[in-house]
Design a protein around this motif. Structure first.
Motif, mmCIF file in Angstrom:
data_model
loop_
_atom_site.group_PDB
_atom_site.id
_atom_site.type_symbol
_atom_site.label_atom_id
_atom_site.label_comp_id
_atom_site.label_asym_id
_atom_site.label_seq_id
_atom_site.Cartn_x
_atom_site.Cartn_y
_atom_site.Cartn_z
ATOM 1 N N PHE A 35 -15.200 -6.670 1.574
ATOM 2 C CA PHE A 35 -14.423 -5.464 1.865
ATOM 3 C C PHE A 35 -13.062 -5.621 1.206
ATOM 4 N N PHE A 36 -12.635 -4.593 0.483
ATOM 5 C CA PHE A 36 -11.266 -4.607 -0.039
ATOM 6 C C PHE A 36 -10.768 -3.178 -0.168
ATOM 7 N N GLU A 37 -9.487 -3.061 -0.424
ATOM 8 C CA GLU A 37 -8.914 -1.727 -0.617
ATOM 9 C C GLU A 37 -8.630 -1.530 -2.091
ATOM 10 N N MET A 38 -9.101 -0.405 -2.604
ATOM 11 C CA MET A 38 -8.843 -0.100 -4.007
ATOM 12 C C MET A 38 -7.769 0.989 -4.091
ATOM 13 N N LEU A 39 -6.648 0.618 -4.700
ATOM 14 C CA LEU A 39 -5.592 1.599 -4.915
ATOM 15 C C LEU A 39 -5.907 2.339 -6.209
ATOM 16 N N GLY A 40 -5.759 3.659 -6.201
ATOM 17 C CA GLY A 40 -6.099 4.370 -7.432
ATOM 18 C C GLY A 40 -5.300 5.637 -7.634
ATOM 19 N N ASN A 41 -5.107 5.987 -8.900
ATOM 20 C CA ASN A 41 -4.566 7.306 -9.223
ATOM 21 C C ASN A 41 -5.578 8.023 -10.116
ATOM 22 N N ARG A 45 0.851 -1.199 0.000
ATOM 23 C CA ARG A 45 0.000 0.000 0.000
ATOM 24 C C ARG A 45 0.886 1.248 0.000
ATOM 25 N N SER A 46 1.873 1.264 0.900
ATOM 26 C CA SER A 46 2.758 2.432 0.980
ATOM 27 C C SER A 46 3.552 2.626 -0.296
ATOM 28 N N SER A 47 4.039 1.530 -0.893
ATOM 29 C CA SER A 47 4.857 1.770 -2.086
ATOM 30 C C SER A 47 4.012 2.278 -3.246
ATOM 31 N N PHE A 48 2.764 1.861 -3.303
ATOM 32 C CA PHE A 48 1.866 2.414 -4.336
ATOM 33 C C PHE A 48 1.718 3.930 -4.141
ATOM 34 N N LEU A 49 1.398 4.317 -2.917
ATOM 35 C CA LEU A 49 1.172 5.748 -2.657
ATOM 36 C C LEU A 49 2.462 6.551 -2.837
ATOM 37 N N ASP A 50 3.583 5.990 -2.382
ATOM 38 C CA ASP A 50 4.870 6.685 -2.540
ATOM 39 C C ASP A 50 5.224 6.892 -4.013
ATOM 40 N N TYR A 51 4.958 5.871 -4.808
ATOM 41 C CA TYR A 51 5.255 5.954 -6.242
ATOM 42 C C TYR A 51 4.482 7.108 -6.886
ATOM 43 N N PHE A 52 3.209 7.213 -6.552
ATOM 44 C CA PHE A 52 2.424 8.286 -7.171
ATOM 45 C C PHE A 52 2.776 9.655 -6.583
ATOM 46 N N LYS A 53 3.175 9.649 -5.327
ATOM 47 C CA LYS A 53 3.616 10.903 -4.721
ATOM 48 C C LYS A 53 4.868 11.405 -5.451
ATOM 49 N N LYS A 54 5.771 10.486 -5.664
ATOM 50 C CA LYS A 54 7.001 10.790 -6.395
ATOM 51 C C LYS A 54 6.692 11.305 -7.802
ATOM 52 N N ASN A 55 5.570 10.843 -8.335
ATOM 53 C CA ASN A 55 5.161 11.285 -9.666
ATOM 54 C C ASN A 55 4.112 12.396 -9.588
ATOM 55 N N THR A 114 -4.102 16.096 -9.594
ATOM 56 C CA THR A 114 -3.858 14.654 -9.648
ATOM 57 C C THR A 114 -3.833 14.123 -8.210
ATOM 58 N N ALA A 115 -4.314 12.922 -8.024
ATOM 59 C CA ALA A 115 -4.375 12.368 -6.665
ATOM 60 C C ALA A 115 -4.174 10.865 -6.685
ATOM 61 N N ALA A 116 -3.813 10.320 -5.514
ATOM 62 C CA ALA A 116 -3.706 8.869 -5.356
ATOM 63 C C ALA A 116 -4.296 8.496 -4.002
ATOM 64 N N THR A 117 -4.994 7.357 -3.960
ATOM 65 C CA THR A 117 -5.617 6.929 -2.703
ATOM 66 C C THR A 117 -5.525 5.414 -2.538
ATOM 67 N N SER A 118 -5.740 5.011 -1.293
ATOM 68 C CA SER A 118 -6.078 3.632 -1.023
ATOM 69 C C SER A 118 -7.459 3.711 -0.380
ATOM 70 N N GLN A 119 -8.465 3.295 -1.113
ATOM 71 C CA GLN A 119 -9.850 3.532 -0.688
ATOM 72 C C GLN A 119 -10.494 2.262 -0.137
ATOM 73 N N LYS A 120 -11.120 2.407 1.039
ATOM 74 C CA LYS A 120 -11.907 1.307 1.595
ATOM 75 C C LYS A 120 -13.145 1.118 0.727
ATOM 76 N N ALA A 142 -1.295 7.814 -18.158
ATOM 77 C CA ALA A 142 -1.922 6.818 -17.272
ATOM 78 C C ALA A 142 -1.363 5.429 -17.574
ATOM 79 N N ILE A 143 -1.222 5.127 -18.844
ATOM 80 C CA ILE A 143 -0.684 3.813 -19.236
ATOM 81 C C ILE A 143 0.781 3.694 -18.816
ATOM 82 N N GLU A 144 1.512 4.760 -19.038
ATOM 83 C CA GLU A 144 2.938 4.757 -18.696
ATOM 84 C C GLU A 144 3.138 4.559 -17.184
ATOM 85 N N LEU A 145 2.354 5.300 -16.400
ATOM 86 C CA LEU A 145 2.478 5.196 -14.940
ATOM 87 C C LEU A 145 2.143 3.785 -14.453
#
Ligand code: ATP
Ligand code: MG
Ligand code: MG
Ligand code: MG
Length: 469
Positions: free
Chosen positions: A89-95, A8-18, A60-66, A106-109
């Motif tokens: 219940f699951f978590e949806m990671l999204g940008n 979860r953190s690496s997903f969010l960090d990656y998009f933060k970095k981008n 632009t935003a990124a989340t981990s959504q319940k 979007a495809i590149e990311l």
């Protein structure tokens, strides 16, 4: 091996970095949409940002959504315990891009995250595009270097997303992972696509049109991006697992359930432990967000989930309330990422204990009746609607609990007859009241009775198409 929390953190960090703003998950009860039962996708909290009704300080935003998908159009309740990839219940990671970048970025990311950061073997990946979306097809070829035979054109609405009858809409492109031919299932678009061999991991939605009227569609001046990837599914991949229930988080929940019941997750007990682990998460998160078990609406969906879990606990021979005993494991696993779980822990625990204690006796008696009534039934047979209704009305068995109980034997429920029995009971009650002369009391009584009787036994079909990617 990375655990769910690190992924979860690496997903969010990656998009933060981008250059994405990392935004917190919104609650499971949507604030801005009374027609939607539960938040079921990452884009729900951003609906107004996409339409331009609301301005955000970022584009632009990124989340981990319940997310909960246990009612309405997206109801995965019946899949839980049986497929490798579904949870209630699951978590949806999204940008998300609100008029900022579009398809190419979007495809590149997405591609870089999967193949470079996460190191997934690209020969195992396939993508789908909407059949007329030549632009996306070419971009996948160019940016990802995917060969044409691994890009599947899909003509159905599975690959065309719409916010509602009107509003933003557009084609989507989904990324699948091939787990290998030892698992049953066909590629997307084939007759066997519901199997678990090709697992959908990420959906990229290209919002590029606005549906103005049912037959008028125009280009959006600033197209947007909405994506969703199941955290548990990507975690399974990264942990070398095929099945979501074999990831670190679920292993710990299932081990807790095994320890508490003394029954190993093997054979028949396997499904029960999976259902319990899944339903523990949805129940706990719903209660933390203010939903309580009830006779109707959201609360009734919660009750259905809790009661179904209780039946599986019963199957494992638990003769004491079980769910609340597993809660500390869940809080230990997910409480840091979702502090609301820690804050509400004692309330969740009490609610679970109370609901389970109350239901225990009628559950036992109801199961006895169900056993008797279904004794002679086998594959392809149907339980009569009267019995299903009696279980519902007298023993508090949600219809789906009865269906779930019969499913392993291939027995169905006559749902039309169930509905008819319910209607008959209502009509009967009205008849008995007729002529009492006290019209005012009578109408109040029926209002209450209708409300209580009209529980949401077949799902919540007033949900709009909104918020579903
Ligand atoms: P599927 O076809 O497997 O049911 P979906 O097309 O309904 O998935 P989307 O609405 O596109 O799913 O949601 C985006 C992503 O969220 C999916 O690609 C998947 O990774 C994840 N996802 C969807 N539903 C579930 C679920 N019930 N449990 C776990 N993850 C899910
Ligand atoms: Mg689905
Ligand atoms: Mg799908
Ligand atoms: Mg999808």
């Amino acid at each position: 091996m990375s655990g769910v929390n690190e992924i979860r953190s690496s997903f969010l960090d990656y998009f933060k970095k981008n250059d994405h703003e990392v935004v917190a998950s919104s609650p499971l009860v949507p604030r801005n949409d009374p027609t939607l039962m539960f938040t079921n996708a990452g884009m729900v909290q951003f609906k107004n940002a996409f339409t331009g009704l609301e301005q955000r300080p970022y584009s632009t935003a990124a989340t981990s959504q319940k997310c909960v998908r246990a009612g309405g159009k997206h109801n995965d309740l019946d899949n839980v315990g049986y497929t490798a990839r579904h949870h209630t219940f699951f978590e949806m990671l999204g940008n998300f891009s609100f008029g900022d970048y579009f398809k190419d970025r979007a495809i590149e990311l997405a591609w870089n995250l999967l193949t470079k950061e996460f190191g997934i073997n690209k020969d195992r990946l396939l993508v789908t595009v909407y059949h007329t979306d030549d632009e996306a097809f070419e971009l996948w070829r160019k940016i990802a270097g995917i060969s044409a035979d691994r890009i599947i054109r899909i003509p159905t609405n599975d690959n065309f997303w719409a916010m509602g009858d009107t509003g933003p809409c557009g084609p989507c492109s989904e990324i699948f992972y091939d787990h290998g031919d030892h698992i049953w299932g066909g590629p997307p678009g084939s007759a066997d696509e519901d199997g678990d061999r090709f697992i959908e991991i990420w959906n990229l939605v290209f919002m590029q049109f606005e549906q103005v009227t049912p037959d008028k569609r125009v280009d959006l001046p600033r197209p947007s991006i909405d994506t969703g990837m199941g955290l548990e599914r990507i975690a399974a991949l990264l942990q070398g697992q095929h099945d979501n229930y074999d990831i670190d988080l679920f292993r710990r929940l299932i081990t807790a359930s095994e320890d508490a019941t003394g029954v190993a997750a093997e054979g028949k007990a396997r499904v029960s432990h999976r259902v319990i682990a899944d339903h523990l998460r949805s129940s706990a998160f719903l209660i933390a967000d203010g939903v309580l078990p009830d006779k109707e609406g959201r609360g009734y969906v919660l009750r259905r989930i809790m009661r179904r879990a209780m039946r599986h606990a019963q199957l494992l021979g638990a003769d004491e309330p079980l769910m609340y005993r597993l809660l500390p494991t869940l809080v230990a696993e997910m409480g840091r990422a979702y502090p609301e779980l820690q804050r509400a822990e004692s309330m969740i625990s009490e609610t679970m204990k109370l609901e389970e204690t109350r239901f225990r006796k009628t559950l036992e008696r109801g199961l006895g009746l169900l056993d008797e009534a279904s004794a002679g039934l086998g594959e392809g047979d149907r339980l009569d609607g009267e019995t299903a209704f009696k279980l519902y009305d007298t023993y508090g068995f949600p219809l789906d609990l009865t269906q779930d109980a019969l499913r392993p034997r291939g027995v169905d429920v006559d749902t039309d007859a169930f509905k008819a029995a319910m209607e008959r009971q209502k009509a009967e009650a009205r008849k008995h009241w007729a002529g009492s002369g006290d019209a005012a009391t009578e109408s109040i009584w029926f209002e209450v009775k209708d409300k209580v009787g009209a529980t949401d036994f077949l799902g919540y079909d007033t949900e709009s198409a909104e918020g579903v990617i």
